[in-house]
Write a protein that holds these residues in place. Structure first.
Motif, PDB file in Angstrom:
ATOM      1  N   TYR A 103     -16.977  -7.692 -14.017  1.00  0.00           N
ATOM      2  CA  TYR A 103     -18.189  -7.076 -13.474  1.00  0.00           C
ATOM      3  C   TYR A 103     -18.273  -7.368 -11.985  1.00  0.00           C
ATOM      4  O   TYR A 103     -17.800  -8.395 -11.517  1.00  0.00           O
ATOM      5  CB  TYR A 103     -19.410  -7.611 -14.226  1.00  0.00           C
ATOM      6  CG  TYR A 103     -19.365  -7.245 -15.686  1.00  0.00           C
ATOM      7  CD1 TYR A 103     -19.726  -5.974 -16.109  1.00  0.00           C
ATOM      8  CD2 TYR A 103     -18.915  -8.147 -16.640  1.00  0.00           C
ATOM      9  CE1 TYR A 103     -19.651  -5.612 -17.442  1.00  0.00           C
ATOM     10  CE2 TYR A 103     -18.839  -7.803 -17.981  1.00  0.00           C
ATOM     11  CZ  TYR A 103     -19.205  -6.530 -18.372  1.00  0.00           C
ATOM     12  OH  TYR A 103     -19.121  -6.174 -19.693  1.00  0.00           O
ATOM     13  N   ALA A 156     -24.102  -9.172 -10.600  1.00  0.00           N
ATOM     14  CA  ALA A 156     -24.888  -9.822 -11.644  1.00  0.00           C
ATOM     15  C   ALA A 156     -26.278 -10.122 -11.109  1.00  0.00           C
ATOM     16  O   ALA A 156     -26.448 -10.401  -9.918  1.00  0.00           O
ATOM     17  CB  ALA A 156     -24.210 -11.120 -12.082  1.00  0.00           C
ATOM     18  N   CYS A 186     -28.061  -1.622 -16.631  1.00  0.00           N
ATOM     19  CA  CYS A 186     -26.906  -2.518 -16.538  1.00  0.00           C
ATOM     20  C   CYS A 186     -25.793  -2.029 -17.468  1.00  0.00           C
ATOM     21  O   CYS A 186     -26.001  -1.141 -18.296  1.00  0.00           O
ATOM     22  CB  CYS A 186     -27.310  -3.940 -16.895  1.00  0.00           C
ATOM     23  SG  CYS A 186     -27.822  -4.162 -18.614  1.00  0.00           S
ATOM     24  N   ALA A 230     -23.952  -4.474 -19.176  1.00  0.00           N
ATOM     25  CA  ALA A 230     -23.888  -5.513 -20.201  1.00  0.00           C
ATOM     26  C   ALA A 230     -24.951  -6.565 -19.910  1.00  0.00           C
ATOM     27  O   ALA A 230     -25.471  -6.642 -18.785  1.00  0.00           O
ATOM     28  CB  ALA A 230     -22.502  -6.163 -20.233  1.00  0.00           C
ATOM     29  N   ILE A 231     -25.244  -7.369 -20.930  1.00  0.00           N
ATOM     30  CA  ILE A 231     -26.188  -8.476 -20.792  1.00  0.00           C
ATOM     31  C   ILE A 231     -25.498  -9.743 -21.287  1.00  0.00           C
ATOM     32  O   ILE A 231     -25.023  -9.793 -22.426  1.00  0.00           O
ATOM     33  CB  ILE A 231     -27.469  -8.239 -21.612  1.00  0.00           C
ATOM     34  CG1 ILE A 231     -28.211  -7.001 -21.093  1.00  0.00           C
ATOM     35  CG2 ILE A 231     -28.374  -9.472 -21.580  1.00  0.00           C
ATOM     36  CD1 ILE A 231     -29.359  -6.553 -21.977  1.00  0.00           C
ATOM     37  N   TYR A 232     -25.446 -10.760 -20.423  1.00  0.00           N
ATOM     38  CA  TYR A 232     -24.910 -12.065 -20.810  1.00  0.00           C
ATOM     39  C   TYR A 232     -26.060 -12.908 -21.343  1.00  0.00           C
ATOM     40  O   TYR A 232     -27.137 -12.960 -20.743  1.00  0.00           O
ATOM     41  CB  TYR A 232     -24.256 -12.770 -19.614  1.00  0.00           C
ATOM     42  CG  TYR A 232     -23.856 -14.186 -19.944  1.00  0.00           C
ATOM     43  CD1 TYR A 232     -22.699 -14.445 -20.672  1.00  0.00           C
ATOM     44  CD2 TYR A 232     -24.651 -15.254 -19.555  1.00  0.00           C
ATOM     45  CE1 TYR A 232     -22.351 -15.750 -21.002  1.00  0.00           C
ATOM     46  CE2 TYR A 232     -24.308 -16.555 -19.876  1.00  0.00           C
ATOM     47  CZ  TYR A 232     -23.155 -16.793 -20.608  1.00  0.00           C
ATOM     48  OH  TYR A 232     -22.817 -18.075 -20.944  1.00  0.00           O
ATOM     49  N   THR A 255     -22.653 -15.028 -25.497  1.00  0.00           N
ATOM     50  CA  THR A 255     -22.343 -13.649 -25.882  1.00  0.00           C
ATOM     51  C   THR A 255     -22.585 -12.696 -24.726  1.00  0.00           C
ATOM     52  O   THR A 255     -23.559 -12.835 -23.987  1.00  0.00           O
ATOM     53  CB  THR A 255     -23.213 -13.222 -27.084  1.00  0.00           C
ATOM     54  OG1 THR A 255     -22.916 -14.063 -28.186  1.00  0.00           O
ATOM     55  CG2 THR A 255     -22.987 -11.770 -27.460  1.00  0.00           C
ATOM     56  N   THR A 256     -21.708 -11.719 -24.572  1.00  0.00           N
ATOM     57  CA  THR A 256     -21.937 -10.612 -23.651  1.00  0.00           C
ATOM     58  C   THR A 256     -22.175  -9.369 -24.488  1.00  0.00           C
ATOM     59  O   THR A 256     -21.285  -8.911 -25.211  1.00  0.00           O
ATOM     60  CB  THR A 256     -20.736 -10.405 -22.709  1.00  0.00           C
ATOM     61  OG1 THR A 256     -20.557 -11.590 -21.926  1.00  0.00           O
ATOM     62  CG2 THR A 256     -20.979  -9.231 -21.763  1.00  0.00           C
ATOM     63  N   ARG A 262     -22.325  -5.707 -24.656  1.00  0.00           N
ATOM     64  CA  ARG A 262     -21.853  -4.566 -23.866  1.00  0.00           C
ATOM     65  C   ARG A 262     -22.724  -3.359 -24.195  1.00  0.00           C
ATOM     66  O   ARG A 262     -22.371  -2.545 -25.046  1.00  0.00           O
ATOM     67  CB  ARG A 262     -20.385  -4.330 -24.140  1.00  0.00           C
ATOM     68  CG  ARG A 262     -19.534  -5.518 -23.668  1.00  0.00           C
ATOM     69  CD  ARG A 262     -18.088  -5.216 -23.709  1.00  0.00           C
ATOM     70  NE  ARG A 262     -17.816  -4.049 -22.884  1.00  0.00           N
ATOM     71  CZ  ARG A 262     -16.927  -4.004 -21.916  1.00  0.00           C
ATOM     72  NH1 ARG A 262     -16.203  -5.064 -21.659  1.00  0.00           N
ATOM     73  NH2 ARG A 262     -16.744  -2.913 -21.220  1.00  0.00           N
ATOM     74  N   LEU A 279     -30.695 -15.070 -19.433  1.00  0.00           N
ATOM     75  CA  LEU A 279     -30.112 -13.736 -19.527  1.00  0.00           C
ATOM     76  C   LEU A 279     -29.690 -13.242 -18.149  1.00  0.00           C
ATOM     77  O   LEU A 279     -30.384 -13.460 -17.158  1.00  0.00           O
ATOM     78  CB  LEU A 279     -31.115 -12.754 -20.130  1.00  0.00           C
ATOM     79  CG  LEU A 279     -31.656 -13.127 -21.520  1.00  0.00           C
ATOM     80  CD1 LEU A 279     -32.776 -12.186 -21.920  1.00  0.00           C
ATOM     81  CD2 LEU A 279     -30.546 -13.125 -22.533  1.00  0.00           C
ATOM     82  N   LEU A 300     -25.345  -7.511 -16.059  1.00  0.00           N
ATOM     83  CA  LEU A 300     -24.036  -7.351 -15.447  1.00  0.00           C
ATOM     84  C   LEU A 300     -23.784  -5.893 -15.118  1.00  0.00           C
ATOM     85  O   LEU A 300     -24.089  -5.003 -15.945  1.00  0.00           O
ATOM     86  CB  LEU A 300     -22.951  -7.880 -16.394  1.00  0.00           C
ATOM     87  CG  LEU A 300     -23.088  -9.340 -16.812  1.00  0.00           C
ATOM     88  CD1 LEU A 300     -22.109  -9.678 -17.920  1.00  0.00           C
ATOM     89  CD2 LEU A 300     -22.923 -10.256 -15.616  1.00  0.00           C
ATOM     90  N   GLY A 328     -16.513  -4.178 -15.817  1.00  0.00           N
ATOM     91  CA  GLY A 328     -16.459  -5.054 -16.966  1.00  0.00           C
ATOM     92  C   GLY A 328     -15.091  -5.115 -17.521  1.00  0.00           C
ATOM     93  O   GLY A 328     -14.730  -5.511 -18.530  1.00  0.00           O
TER      94      GLY A 328
END
Length: 79
Positions: free
Chosen positions: A5, A8, A24, A26-28, A53-54, A56, A72, A75, A79
């Motif tokens: 990515y 962030a 976004c 993705a979310i981490y 966890t990511t 997607r 949180l 991203l 990716g």
């Protein structure tokens, strides 16, 4: 070719305010719990998401209501 990515941003869950940078990629999830994300205009609950966890998923916001996961990060990029 670049991987990963490119941008962030920390997420502050809100029931009304969308991400400043737009949807976004993705979310981490840094702390385990539920994530309620707005995907395609609808609230989607990801239950019991483990630490690290990511997700997607293209989301415009994470709701504060019913989100129990912490740390949180939104991203953006390939990716």
């Amino acid at each position: 070719m670049a991987y990963g990515y490119t941008t962030a941003a920390a997420i502050t869950p809100s029931d009304a305010t969308n991400f400043t940078l737009g949807a976004c990629d993705a979310i981490y999830v840094g702390g385990a719990g539920a994530v309620v994300a707005i995907v395609g205009g609808s609230a989607v609950t990801f239950a019991a998401v483990p630490v690290g966890t990511t997700l997607r998923v293209s989301a415009t916001r994470v709701n504060a209501t019913s989100t129990t996961a912490t740390n949180l990060v939104a991203l953006y990029g390939n990716g």
